[in-house]
Structure formats: structure tokens, C-alpha cells
Design a protein around this motif. Sequence first.
Motif, PDB file in Angstrom:
ATOM      1  N   LEU A 194      28.448  50.522  31.447  1.00 46.81           N
ATOM      2  CA  LEU A 194      29.750  50.513  30.765  1.00 46.81           C
ATOM      3  C   LEU A 194      30.829  49.905  31.655  1.00 46.81           C
ATOM      4  N   LEU A 195      30.847  50.323  32.907  1.00 50.25           N
ATOM      5  CA  LEU A 195      31.852  49.835  33.845  1.00 50.25           C
ATOM      6  C   LEU A 195      31.726  48.338  34.060  1.00 50.25           C
ATOM      7  N   SER A 196      30.503  47.880  34.270  1.00 50.81           N
ATOM      8  CA  SER A 196      30.291  46.462  34.543  1.00 50.81           C
ATOM      9  C   SER A 196      30.738  45.599  33.367  1.00 50.81           C
ATOM     10  N   GLU A 197      30.447  46.046  32.141  1.00 54.26           N
ATOM     11  CA  GLU A 197      30.848  45.272  30.959  1.00 54.26           C
ATOM     12  C   GLU A 197      32.371  45.128  30.899  1.00 54.26           C
ATOM     13  N   GLN A 198      33.091  46.218  31.138  1.00 60.36           N
ATOM     14  CA  GLN A 198      34.545  46.169  31.038  1.00 60.36           C
ATOM     15  C   GLN A 198      35.179  45.378  32.183  1.00 60.36           C
ATOM     16  N   LEU A 199      34.633  45.507  33.399  1.00 56.27           N
ATOM     17  CA  LEU A 199      35.167  44.737  34.521  1.00 56.27           C
ATOM     18  C   LEU A 199      34.933  43.250  34.318  1.00 56.27           C
ATOM     19  N   LYS A 200      33.837  42.920  33.667  1.00 53.35           N
ATOM     20  CA  LYS A 200      33.568  41.511  33.392  1.00 53.35           C
ATOM     21  C   LYS A 200      34.603  40.948  32.430  1.00 53.35           C
ATOM     22  N   LEU A 201      35.043  41.774  31.463  1.00 50.39           N
ATOM     23  CA  LEU A 201      36.068  41.332  30.525  1.00 50.39           C
ATOM     24  C   LEU A 201      37.433  41.206  31.209  1.00 50.39           C
ATOM     25  N   LEU A 202      37.706  42.132  32.132  1.00 53.88           N
ATOM     26  CA  LEU A 202      38.983  42.098  32.848  1.00 53.88           C
ATOM     27  C   LEU A 202      39.018  41.017  33.916  1.00 53.88           C
ATOM     28  N   SER A 203      37.871  40.747  34.517  1.00 51.19           N
ATOM     29  CA  SER A 203      37.786  39.767  35.606  1.00 51.19           C
ATOM     30  C   SER A 203      36.593  38.857  35.354  1.00 51.19           C
ATOM     31  N   PRO A 204      36.697  37.926  34.407  1.00 50.79           N
ATOM     32  CA  PRO A 204      35.560  37.063  34.089  1.00 50.79           C
ATOM     33  C   PRO A 204      35.112  36.235  35.277  1.00 50.79           C
ATOM     34  N   ASP A 205      33.803  36.012  35.337  1.00 57.58           N
ATOM     35  CA  ASP A 205      33.239  35.222  36.426  1.00 57.58           C
ATOM     36  C   ASP A 205      33.653  33.762  36.284  1.00 57.58           C
ATOM     37  N   THR A 206      33.842  33.109  37.392  1.00 61.42           N
ATOM     38  CA  THR A 206      34.066  31.667  37.399  1.00 61.42           C
ATOM     39  C   THR A 206      32.896  30.998  38.092  1.00 61.42           C
ATOM     40  N   ARG A 207      32.385  29.947  37.499  1.00 57.53           N
ATOM     41  CA  ARG A 207      31.199  29.283  38.036  1.00 57.53           C
ATOM     42  C   ARG A 207      31.598  28.332  39.166  1.00 57.53           C
ATOM     43  N   PRO A 208      31.190  28.615  40.397  1.00 59.77           N
ATOM     44  CA  PRO A 208      31.524  27.723  41.515  1.00 59.77           C
ATOM     45  C   PRO A 208      30.695  26.447  41.468  1.00 59.77           C
ATOM     46  N   GLU A 209      31.267  25.398  42.000  1.00 59.85           N
ATOM     47  CA  GLU A 209      30.537  24.131  41.997  1.00 59.85           C
ATOM     48  C   GLU A 209      29.329  24.195  42.914  1.00 59.85           C
ATOM     49  N   ASN A 210      29.469  24.759  44.081  1.00 60.96           N
ATOM     50  CA  ASN A 210      28.363  24.856  45.027  1.00 60.96           C
ATOM     51  C   ASN A 210      28.162  26.326  45.404  1.00 60.96           C
ATOM     52  N   LEU A 211      27.213  26.947  44.751  1.00 56.05           N
ATOM     53  CA  LEU A 211      26.975  28.365  44.971  1.00 56.05           C
ATOM     54  C   LEU A 211      26.172  28.557  46.249  1.00 56.05           C
ATOM     55  N   GLN A 212      26.678  29.389  47.147  1.00 56.17           N
ATOM     56  CA  GLN A 212      26.004  29.674  48.404  1.00 56.17           C
ATOM     57  C   GLN A 212      25.599  31.146  48.438  1.00 56.17           C
ATOM     58  N   PHE A 213      24.491  31.433  49.119  1.00 52.25           N
ATOM     59  CA  PHE A 213      24.019  32.811  49.245  1.00 52.25           C
ATOM     60  C   PHE A 213      24.008  33.198  50.718  1.00 52.25           C
ATOM     61  N   SER A 214      24.817  34.179  51.057  1.00 53.32           N
ATOM     62  CA  SER A 214      24.897  34.662  52.433  1.00 53.32           C
ATOM     63  C   SER A 214      23.761  35.638  52.707  1.00 53.32           C
ATOM     64  N   ALA A 215      23.644  36.049  53.968  1.00 51.64           N
ATOM     65  CA  ALA A 215      22.629  37.039  54.328  1.00 51.64           C
ATOM     66  C   ALA A 215      22.869  38.348  53.585  1.00 51.64           C
ATOM     67  N   THR A 216      24.136  38.676  53.395  1.00 52.19           N
ATOM     68  CA  THR A 216      24.467  39.893  52.639  1.00 52.19           C
ATOM     69  C   THR A 216      24.037  39.760  51.185  1.00 52.19           C
ATOM     70  N   ASP A 217      24.245  38.565  50.605  1.00 44.36           N
ATOM     71  CA  ASP A 217      23.816  38.330  49.223  1.00 44.36           C
ATOM     72  C   ASP A 217      22.305  38.495  49.090  1.00 44.36           C
ATOM     73  N   ILE A 218      21.566  37.978  50.062  1.00 41.14           N
ATOM     74  CA  ILE A 218      20.107  38.078  50.023  1.00 41.14           C
ATOM     75  C   ILE A 218      19.682  39.548  50.067  1.00 41.14           C
ATOM     76  N   GLU A 219      20.352  40.324  50.902  1.00 45.27           N
ATOM     77  CA  GLU A 219      20.043  41.754  50.956  1.00 45.27           C
ATOM     78  C   GLU A 219      20.298  42.416  49.601  1.00 45.27           C
ATOM     79  N   LYS A 220      21.365  42.022  48.936  1.00 44.54           N
ATOM     80  CA  LYS A 220      21.692  42.589  47.629  1.00 44.54           C
ATOM     81  C   LYS A 220      20.655  42.178  46.584  1.00 44.54           C
ATOM     82  N   LEU A 221      20.181  40.945  46.666  1.00 44.19           N
ATOM     83  CA  LEU A 221      19.145  40.491  45.739  1.00 44.19           C
ATOM     84  C   LEU A 221      17.847  41.254  45.957  1.00 44.19           C
ATOM     85  N   ASP A 222      17.498  41.472  47.222  1.00 40.61           N
ATOM     86  CA  ASP A 222      16.309  42.265  47.524  1.00 40.61           C
ATOM     87  C   ASP A 222      16.472  43.694  47.023  1.00 40.61           C
ATOM     88  N   ARG A 223      17.689  44.219  47.137  1.00 46.24           N
ATOM     89  CA  ARG A 223      17.956  45.575  46.656  1.00 46.24           C
ATOM     90  C   ARG A 223      17.821  45.641  45.137  1.00 46.24           C
TER      91      ARG A 223
END
Length: 321
Positions: A194-223
Motif C-alpha cells: 500500500l505504501l509503495s503504491e502511494q509513494l509512487k503516485l506522490l513521487s513518480p519515477d523518472t527514467r535516467p538516460e544511463n542507469l548505473q548500479f552501485s555496490a549498495t544497489d547490488i546488495e539490495k537486488l540480492d536481498r
Amino acid sequence: MAALQRISQSYRVASTHSRLVSTEACGWMRQQLPEELGECYSERLTFDDDLLVVRSRYRPTRNLIEETISPHNRHMLVITFGMQGNSGYKGTDGSAVSFRAGFTTITSFQLSLGERCYEAGATVCQLRLLIGESLLNKYIGEQRARQLLGNGNVRQLAFQKTSAAGASHASALTHQLNQGVTGTLEMHIHTLSLLSEQLKLLSPDTRPENLQFSATDIEKLDRARDIMIEQMDQPLTVTYLCAAVGLNEFKLKEGLHYRFNSTPYRMLHEIRMRKAFTLLESGCQVAQAAYQVGYKFPNNFSVAFTRFFGKPPKSVFGKRR
């Protein structure tokens, strides 16, 4: 004139008015007005300091005005799902917020002083999520969180018809409370969805031109993958995974493709099917295997299993390698 007469005849309940307080076995804390005022209570479940769920049900015997004072004294975002009936809030600062069945209302405040109004004989049921500043910082960033929370006065940020997905999650939470559910994992999943749906409406994602994945992002993906493995028997959703690991939906989907060459649905489906195969091989019955990997109905599981492996689950049941 009639409206003024109804207000003058309303029973006022001060914030200091005696309320019966009790803690339910499932962890909900209940506050109830005296029985002579009707069925008027609210129940609160705390996941952590910055995430609370409040469920309220009011059916007063007379027109009721209840004084409210926020007990938090800190910036909060409040998402209210109208389940039944209508009610209103009037703040001492002149703010006014309406709550209607079938609609989602989002407000923010630091310290709210005002009153809620209920009509005699009308049932009002609402489900609220209360989110603190540190959790908002984690999910949408400090800058956007500050914009939403504002200067502390009561602000209405959104009022829109509740989506089908939102209504489903809100109803599931209410149903679990009615059934006296003692575990909170499934409740947490519905809450974060429920929270994620509403936050997405309040703060819509913007698609970056060059998406990068940091070490922290990789840890989150593994999680995210680990959550699928650990909680495959639960009704997992993309919105829940995003909220649980702290990634937006676009980055989660792109990240799973980048790291595992898969999608959230395909990865979860494969995890469930391979686990089911192992369970069936070990002698687990088809219905039991279905339940353990998140299927409520064995027939649906059998269809999915057959499509995935090209053979029905009964052909694997009890076999040994």
C-alpha cells in the motif's frame, strides 16, 4: 439552519475524555470510547517507530465531535483508505480534510489539533498508514520527503479513488485483523505494498538516460532475491519488494534483468516451481507443496507446475533421484 442545529446537538468528546485501552493478542492496541456513545474504537499496530497501521470503526449513537491531538509531535505522512462511510476533520488552524468510502486521502502534519465529526447511526471504517520522516527519507530521498512533509501544518496532498490493488491490500489487512491473525509478516507485506503504491503516485519515477548500479544497489537486488526465497509462501508483490529493499520499481526491474537476466515475476515463479519440485521429490503431497510455495488452490498450482516442467506434479510425487 438544520446543519447548525445538528452541530449544536452533537456530543463533544475531549482529548482528555476517558477511553478504554487494551492490547489484543495479535499485537494491536485498541482505544475505545464508552459504550453509551456507540461502537467507536480505533486499533493500532506498530511495525517500527516510523511505520504504524491504524484501523478505526465508528458508529455513534448520536452526532459526535471528537477532539484529536497528534500524539507523535513529529513530521508524519498519513495515508487514509476509506473503507465505509464518510467523515471529516477540522483543524484549529483552519484546515479541513474529508474522508470518503472508496477514496484514498493523503495528508502530512507535525502537530495536529482539531476535531473529527461523525453522524449518528452512520458507520465509518477507515484504515490509515502513518509514516515517519526517516522512513520517507529512505524510500524517496530527503529532498522529496521534506517537500511532502512541509512546515508541519496539516496539508492535504492527495485525494483520489482507491485503486483495485489498494482496495485489495486494505481489505486483506482488515480481514486479518477480524480473524485475529497473530503473525505480522503478511500484514507487513500488504502494508508496504500500500505504501509503495502511494509513494509512487506522490513521487513518480523518472527514467535516467544511463542507469548505473552501485555496490549498495547490488546488495539490495540480492536481498530482493533472498526475500523471494525466504517468503515464497507469501503474497509477494513488486511494490512490496521495492519497499522492502529500498529501490524504486524501475530500478528493481532493470536491476534484476542486469544481475540475473530475469524479471521479478519470472524469478519468483522459477523459485517457487523449483522448490515445489524438491518438495514433491521428498514425498510431500501436491496440496502441501502448493501451499508451501504460495498457492492457495492446488489446481492452480498443478497448472503452473505442468506448464513450467512439462509434466504434472503427480508424476514427481514420491520419486527419488
